[in-house]
Design a protein around this motif. Structure first.
Motif, PDB file in Angstrom:
ATOM      1  N   ASN A 117     -11.116  18.699 -18.075  1.00 32.87           N
ATOM      2  CA  ASN A 117     -12.467  19.690 -18.482  1.00 32.87           C
ATOM      3  C   ASN A 117     -13.446  18.190 -18.516  1.00 32.87           C
ATOM      4  N   TYR A 118     -13.330  17.472 -17.620  1.00 31.61           N
ATOM      5  CA  TYR A 118     -14.159  16.551 -17.672  1.00 31.61           C
ATOM      6  C   TYR A 118     -15.316  17.027 -15.869  1.00 31.61           C
ATOM      7  N   GLN A 119     -16.332  15.646 -16.040  1.00 34.67           N
ATOM      8  CA  GLN A 119     -16.981  15.663 -14.383  1.00 34.67           C
ATOM      9  C   GLN A 119     -17.048  13.737 -14.345  1.00 34.67           C
ATOM     10  N   GLU A 121     -18.370  10.472 -12.418  1.00 35.05           N
ATOM     11  CA  GLU A 121     -19.769  10.174 -11.756  1.00 35.05           C
ATOM     12  C   GLU A 121     -19.566   8.499 -11.470  1.00 35.05           C
ATOM     13  N   LYS A 266     -17.135   4.125 -12.980  1.00 36.38           N
ATOM     14  CA  LYS A 266     -16.653   5.904 -12.686  1.00 36.38           C
ATOM     15  C   LYS A 266     -16.542   6.184 -14.232  1.00 36.38           C
ATOM     16  N   HIS A 269     -17.429  12.214 -18.228  1.00 37.23           N
ATOM     17  CA  HIS A 269     -18.396  12.911 -19.405  1.00 37.23           C
ATOM     18  C   HIS A 269     -17.118  13.555 -19.485  1.00 37.23           C
ATOM     19  N   THR A 270     -17.521  14.624 -20.467  1.00 32.04           N
ATOM     20  CA  THR A 270     -17.057  16.404 -20.849  1.00 32.04           C
ATOM     21  C   THR A 270     -17.928  17.351 -19.853  1.00 32.04           C
ATOM     22  N   GLU A 271     -17.888  18.460 -19.591  1.00 32.37           N
ATOM     23  CA  GLU A 271     -18.302  18.900 -18.561  1.00 32.37           C
ATOM     24  C   GLU A 271     -20.067  19.217 -19.709  1.00 32.37           C
ATOM     25  N   TYR A 273     -22.074  17.372 -20.302  1.00 33.01           N
ATOM     26  CA  TYR A 273     -22.364  16.595 -20.360  1.00 33.01           C
ATOM     27  C   TYR A 273     -23.438  17.118 -19.633  1.00 33.01           C
ATOM     28  N   ASN A 274     -25.000  16.487 -19.554  1.00 34.23           N
ATOM     29  CA  ASN A 274     -26.572  16.587 -19.083  1.00 34.23           C
ATOM     30  C   ASN A 274     -27.658  15.124 -19.402  1.00 34.23           C
TER      31      ASN A 274
END
Length: 289
Positions: A117-119, A121, A266, A269-271, A273-274
């Motif tokens: 469960n991560y992004q 980037e 790369k 981030h956790t989901e 993250y904003n």
């Protein structure tokens, strides 16, 4: 699934001993192989059974976790980029634009990442080459910025710049910053540059304390070739630094070439993250009414 994870403590700092050992034990309990990164202080690693990972050995880990501040993450991320290894950052510092996982949530957020469960980037990097008489004298890659700064306090740097072979400007200043969007919240910000969203592919050129007010920051396409020359013609008149580390002293007959690096970082981030929430928290911006 991350089978082997490298844990990198804040550079040679024993104050991170507790979170490093806590995270290491937590990962091993989940059956994950842990290697300690080369940045971790020997006083921490000597009583841990894990394999110590030398600076050049990065290809055998699936994820790098940095426990510290942005400086350590910059150092680690530049090396991970060459091996395409993703990096997550746990913030023990103050600002923490890159190390975005708070220490208080370290285990729960790392668990989220391990569970998928991560992004992910991608952050662009810059490459700098210092060329003299056709020979490359120095080469490096940067995640934040390339800075041409004055070496002696009493002298301004006389420089001129071309972009894709076209003359842009000449100036006298304390230096000039070429920054990625990641680096727009670092030195470039304090020198008057704009904050640039990391999802954009651009290079920011920001003069440092220019002698004339008409020299302003400019944003360039990321595929630009920036060529900068120094006209002081004295030994050690200026230096080139990558991500805050002085890499080469200029004498005035070199050409500094800056392009987009073939590597990228790369960031994991956790989901939840904003980016804008992070900016509000770090810069003290107003909350939503």
């Amino acid at each position: 699934m991350f089978k082997t994870i490298g844990v990198f403590g804040k550079y040679q700092d024993t104050s991170v001993e507790k979170p490093v050992k806590l995270l290491t034990a937590h990962l091993e309990a989940k059956g994950i192989n842990v290697k300690l990164g080369h940045t971790t202080a020997e006083e921490i690693t000597r009583d841990l059974p894990q394999e110590i990972m030398h600076e050049s050995l990065t290809s055998d880990i699936d994820l790098a976790i940095v426990i510290g501040g942005d400086g350590t993450l910059l150092h680690v991320a530049r090396r991970m980029a060459e091996k395409n290894v993703p990096v997550a950052g746990i913030n023990l510092g103050t600002l923490g634009f890159l190390t975005d996982i708070p220490q208080s949530d370290m285990l729960s957020e790392i668990d989220q990442i391990i569970e998928g469960n991560y992004q992910l980037e991608n952050r662009i990097m810059l490459q700098v080459k210092v060329v003299r008489n056709g020979q490359v004298m120095y080469e490096d890659n940067a995640l934040n910025d390339i800075v041409i700064g004055r070496y002696a306090l009493e002298k301004l740097i006389k420089w001129q710049v071309q972009v894709n072979g076209q003359f842009v400007t000449s100036a006298r200043s304390d230096g000039v910053i070429l920054a990625t969007p990641t680096g727009s919240t670092a030195y470039a910000l304090s020198a008057g540059g704009a904050i640039v969203h990391p999802g954009t592919d651009v290079i920011s050129m920001v003069p440092v304390s220019p002698h004339t007010l008409s020299n302003r920051p400019i944003t360039l396409p990321a595929n630009s070739k920036v060529e900068l020359s120094i006209h002081n013609k004295t030994p050690n008149c200026a230096h080139v630094s990558t991500d805050g580390l002085i890499g080469y002293n200029l004498i005035g007959d070199e050409l500094v070439e800056i392009t987009r690096s073939p590597y990228s970082v790369k960031l994991v981030h956790t989901e939840n993250y904003n980016y804008f929430a992070m900016l509000r928290a770090k810069l003290g911006w107003g909350s939503e009414r």
